[in-house]
Design an enzyme around this catalytic site. Structure first.
Site, PDB file in Angstrom:
ATOM      1  N   SER A 165     142.267  27.937  74.731  1.00  0.00           N
ATOM      2  CA  SER A 165     143.449  27.187  74.291  1.00  0.00           C
ATOM      3  C   SER A 165     144.385  27.026  75.489  1.00  0.00           C
ATOM      4  CB  SER A 165     144.126  27.899  73.108  1.00  0.00           C
ATOM      5  OG  SER A 165     145.199  27.126  72.606  1.00  0.00           O
ATOM      6  N   HIS A 191     141.292  23.749  72.400  1.00  0.00           N
ATOM      7  CA  HIS A 191     142.299  23.128  71.544  1.00  0.00           C
ATOM      8  C   HIS A 191     142.913  21.928  72.253  1.00  0.00           C
ATOM      9  CE1 HIS A 191     142.933  27.327  69.553  1.00  0.00           C
ATOM     10  NE2 HIS A 191     141.870  26.704  69.080  1.00  0.00           N
ATOM     11  N   ASP A 288     142.745  32.546  67.362  1.00  0.00           N
ATOM     12  CA  ASP A 288     141.555  31.752  67.054  1.00  0.00           C
ATOM     13  C   ASP A 288     140.394  32.175  67.953  1.00  0.00           C
ATOM     14  OD1 ASP A 288     140.062  29.758  65.785  1.00  0.00           O
ATOM     15  OD2 ASP A 288     140.564  28.272  67.304  1.00  0.00           O
TER      16      ASP A 288
END
Length: 350
Positions: A165, A191, A288
């Site tokens: 991310s 992401h 995540d």
């Protein structure tokens, strides 16, 4: 509580006003000043010494990229880019991340007020992460010399599964650039919003010996190829079709507030590949991928997490380590070689 001091730089008075409204609605941060262009911003930085700068990509007098390059050379500080949701905007934003920006937010194409207000929490999260982020030197130009596999790679069963991310675009580049063209297939969830991943894949493809592409639904997974999850609208899963691995793209609800989600990819890899996979979790905020990496480990995969010292934001790796999901914790500069070492190991786990 000490508030995060933010300076907003944007040529649009509407966007400056909305960003101020959004940021000041959170008790842990405040806008100390706004500027319509980088030349005004330069003086306000000296006056207010902000913790985080939000910077529009395209502005009059001096564009955001030129200003960012000078800023990172002369007075490095955490910067969150504010970009248009277009292909050109994506290319410019990726260049900004190469120059040292921590992250970016996208302006909606229509309904800027409603669009930005809707993403109030996302904007606040990115500013918080930027305020704690480690600044890094801009990426060097050119190609890295490819490493060599320690033993000839012949099996199409082996896979590398990667999640990232905040700070991930540059971390992924650093992992992929040294890999040889005959590397196993690599699947990556980073992401990103819709429209940005294609530009990212093209940029990586030009820099790497492996072939990098944005993934397509139903395509067969091949050695020497890197498949990047399309941003924004679907999750990427690994599946099986007979003896082959295949990619599935699924338009379902966000997981851990993200679509694509790293957890979705990791859980699917645990089921489809088991001990034939290597799982890698890179820099990023939030959690995540942590549970999915644990699922991969329990299924027999080798797993690794980027270490704190080399992360821009030590969120996702920290959560994975806390769960016991990582077999090893590795500095970013060593991850490529560790992957190739694991691929050369004998035994039922790669």
């Amino acid at each position: 509580m000490k508030k995060i001091k933010v300076l907003c730089v944007d040529d649009s008075a509407l966007v400056r006003g909305l960003m101020t409204e959004i940021i000041n609605s959170h008790p842990d941060m405040e806008v100390v000043a706004t500027a319509p262009d980088p030349l005004v911003a330069r003086e306000l930085i000296k006056k207010h010494n902000p913790d985080v700068l939000t910077l529009d990509v395209e502005m009059p007098r001096m564009d955001g990229l030129d200003f960012l390059e000078k800023l990172m050379r002369l007075r490095p500080m955490p910067v969150v880019m504010v970009s248009s949701l277009t292909e050109r905007g994506g290319e410019i934003t990726l260049r900004a991340l190469e120059l040292g920006a921590i992250d970016f937010v996208t302006k909606p194409k229509l309904g800027i007020r409603d669009g930005l207000i809707e993403y109030s929490e996302v904007i606040a999260d990115k500013i918080r992460a930027a305020s704690r982020a480690r600044l890094r030197a801009p990426a060097p130009a050119g190609h890295a010399a490819p490493l060599r596999l320690r033993s000839p790679f012949a099996s199409s069963e082996k896979l590398v599964i990667v999640g990232a991310s905040t700070g991930g675009t540059e971390a992924i580049r650093e992992v992929l650039q040294p890999l040889p063209a005959d590397s196993p297939a690599i699947l990556i969830t980073q992401h990103m919003p819709a429209g940005f991943t294609r530009s990212f894949a093209q940029r990586l493809d030009a820099l790497c010996a492996v072939t990098v592409r944005e993934a397509s639904d139903g395509e067969r997974v091949l050695p020497g190829h890197v498949y990047l999850a399309p941003g924004g609208e679907t999750h990427m899963r690994l599946g099986r079709s007979g003896a082959n691995y295949v990619i599935g793209l699924q338009a379902s609800e966000p997981v851990n507030r993200h679509r694509p989600s790293v957890d979705v990819l990791f859980h699917s890899a645990a089921e489809a590949a088991g001990g034939n996979a290597i799982g890698v979790i890179l820099t990023g905020m939030g959690k995540d991928g942590a549970a999915g990496l644990l699922a991969m480990k329990r299924a027999g995969a080798r797993t690794m997490a980027q270490d704190e010292a080399s992360c821009v934001v030590f969120g996702m790796p920290r959560e994975a380590i806390a769960l016991g999901a990582a077999d090893e914790v590795v500095p970013l500069a060593d991850i490529s070689e560790r992957i190739l070492t694991r691929l050369g190991d004998r035994g039922h786990r790669v």
